[in-house]
Design a protein around this motif. Structure first.
Motif: not given
Length: 558
Positions: A53-54, A214-220, A241-243, A554-558
């Motif tokens: 959850a965000d 940064s923040r993308a609400p509901g995403q990261n 970096r930490l996502i 492999q993609g998707g994590g940054g």
């Protein structure tokens, strides 16, 4: 008057965790940490943490969830003091501290080399502002009972913070999870407006090992290493970096952990254990935690005002069956708010009072006036109102969803009709903390105990109009014990009163305490030096590192 300087006095240490916080074990197809990697090769890469959850508020003065506190404590901010693996306080923002001879004044001497990420130094004026705001009722600081025995504070110079207090046990505990806030941002803020401040969700300014990006609400949420963090406190983190990603579906969180797009999966669900333990790409890390699961009964609702009814609801729920079935054995039955690993825990508190006993549950409901008058399988009161209510829990948590269904089934067997409603986590927290309306009937939720057990915020009659008094429970004797226990330094003197308190709670059942859970975390085998413990999921994150040959994704994590 001679001052004395010493570490934490009478901290409520875990009683059965070996050397304190270190109670973890590792399992899975891959090695735990493997061969040491030279420090020069540990720097670099992006680590990805997956949450269900965000985080809807990053302001330490107003936020009210455990994930936010983990990030505040170990990522974005520097607490006044930290705890080491033996749960002893060690310097953080404060390089030293001292208590005067009669235990009425505590002085912190702050470091002069910790800066807010906008470049300004963190000072005692920042800490004093945070303290003053936290004590303002309109701020809604969730842990207001931290300050029950504390008084006015002063900042006589830029790096000295002094606060008055009444002598009491475990007086240092609040400072391990309390943070300064930037006074140049909050100096004109009104307490009642803090919950909607842009700092909370759009631009938090920290002073910890990582900086907000940064923040993308509901995403990261995205953070970057702070290159100027003091070496004495660990220096620059190994990760660049930490996502922190929001992945509502547990199955997706596990899939991404196993395929390498997530490095750390917070709170693996028990049914996923076989798949994780069989993986060669990730491992399971577990530790005895300070959290418990419970059902909150809102006593603003008439059907929950009778303690006999609340005891009956508890007796109808098969806690051991839940632990064996849903948790796959990773838990212990709970009868109070005090984890069994604490010195004052009374494992007999609920014996004969709140044990699983559907027959006694039915008899108690009968005696309280709830009987099945029209033979439809649901009990009614004398006015014909059915015992029917909405049982809420949050999205993104399969374990709680399963748990809620089991509770629904168990209650139906004694003629109680619970209607399940799954609510977005932030919305549910807002409902629980809505001091005016408390717009819920019953909620399945979790709670993380402090190292200093002080349930005043949860159960004191004086806290009914404050955020964490979710059940709206008031028993004058319970309140008197909550007033007395924090002042008793001697454990042997306190023990019988702790026992009485736990038995009162078991008798009154403001919550149905379900279980104390062992924490389950999934870690990618490319991420090393990950050792969560009772201090938090992200403890030591500044020293997590990615294997040099494992930094490509492999993609998707940054």
């Amino acid at each position: 008057m001679k001052a004395r300087s010493f570490p934490l006095l009478a901290l409520a240490l875990l009683a059965a965790c070996g050397d304190g916080a270190d109670a973890r074990r590792t399992a899975g197809g891959g090695a735990a940490d493997g061969p040491e990697v030279p420090e020069a090769q540990r720097f670099g890469g992006t680590g990805v943490v997956a949450l269900g959850a965000d985080i809807t508020d990053m302001n330490p003065l107003t936020s009210a969830d455990n994930n936010a506190n983990n990030i505040q404590s170990f990522v974005l901010f520097t607490p006044v003091v930290a705890l080491n693996e033996k749960l002893e306080p060690v310097p953080a923002l404060a390089r030293s501290w001292e208590l005067n001879a009669d235990s009425t004044e505590l002085t912190f001497h702050l470091r002069n080399d910790i800066r807010w990420q906008d470049g300004r130094k963190t000072t005692a004026y920042d800490l004093k502002l945070a303290y003053d705001l936290a004590r303002e009722k309109e701020t809604g600081y969730p842990n207001s009972s931290f300050w029950t025995y504390y008084g006015d504070a002063a900042a006589p110079d830029s790096f000295t913070f002094r606060v008055r207090l009444r002598p009491h046990a475990e007086y240092m505990d609040p400072w391990r999870t309390f943070f300064a806030v930037p006074s140049h941002i909050f100096k004109d803020a009104k307490p009642a407006e803090l919950r909607s401040h842009p700092f909370n969700t759009q631009r938090p300014v920290g002073n910890g090992p990582f900086r907000f990006v940064s923040r993308a609400p509901g995403q990261n949420w995205v953070f970057a290493a702070n290159p100027d963090y003091p070496a004495e406190l660990g220096g620059r983190p190994y990760l660049d970096r930490l996502i922190v990603r929001v992945i509502p579906e547990a199955a997706t969180r596990l899939t991404e952990l196993l395929n390498g797009t997530v490095d750390y999966y917070v709170q693996v669900t028990p049914e996923q254990l076989p798949q994780l333990e069989a993986s060669r790409n990730a491992r399971l890390v577990t530790f005895r935690n300070r959290s418990y699961a419970m059902v909150v009964w809102n006593q603003k609702r008439e059907m929950f005002q009778d303690a006999r009814v609340r005891r009956a609801l508890t007796m109808a729920i098969n806690k051991r069956g839940i632990i064996d079935g849903i948790l796959r054995g990773h838990g212990e039955v709970a009868h109070s708010s005090i984890p069994n690993i604490y010195w004052m825990a009374d494992s007999t508190a609920g014996r004969g009072i709140a044990d699983y006993d559907p027959a006694r549950a039915a008899a108690l409901l009968d005696s309280a006036g709830w009987t099945d008058r029209n033979r439809d399988g649901v009990r009614e009161n004398a006015q014909g109102k059915p015992f029917r209510f909405t049982l809420k829990t949050n999205t993104g948590n399969r374990e709680r969803a399963d748990l809620t269904e089991v509770i629904q089934s168990d209650l139906a067997k004694v003629g109680v009709d619970a209607r399940i409603q799954i609510v977005e986590f932030g919305t549910l927290i807002s409902q629980l903390n809505n001091v005016r309306e408390r717009p819920f009937e019953a909620v399945v939720m979790g709670w993380v105990s402090e190292f200093k057990i002080d349930d005043e915020n949860l159960f004191s009659c004086r806290r009914l109009d404050e955020p964490y008094q979710w059940p709206q429970y008031c028993n004058p004797r319970t309140t008197a014990l909550l007033d007395t226990l924090p002042r008793i330094v001697d454990r042997e003197q306190a023990r019988p009163l702790w026992r009485e308190y736990q038995r009162l709670i078991a008798q009154d059942q403001p919550y149905t305490f379900l279980y104390f859970q062992e924490r389950l975390e999934g870690v990618s085998n490319r991420m090393r030096n990950v050792h969560p413990d009772a201090r938090g999921d992200l403890v030591g994150i500044s020293k997590w590192y990615l294997l040099p040959n494992g930094r490509a994704r492999q993609g998707g994590g940054g």
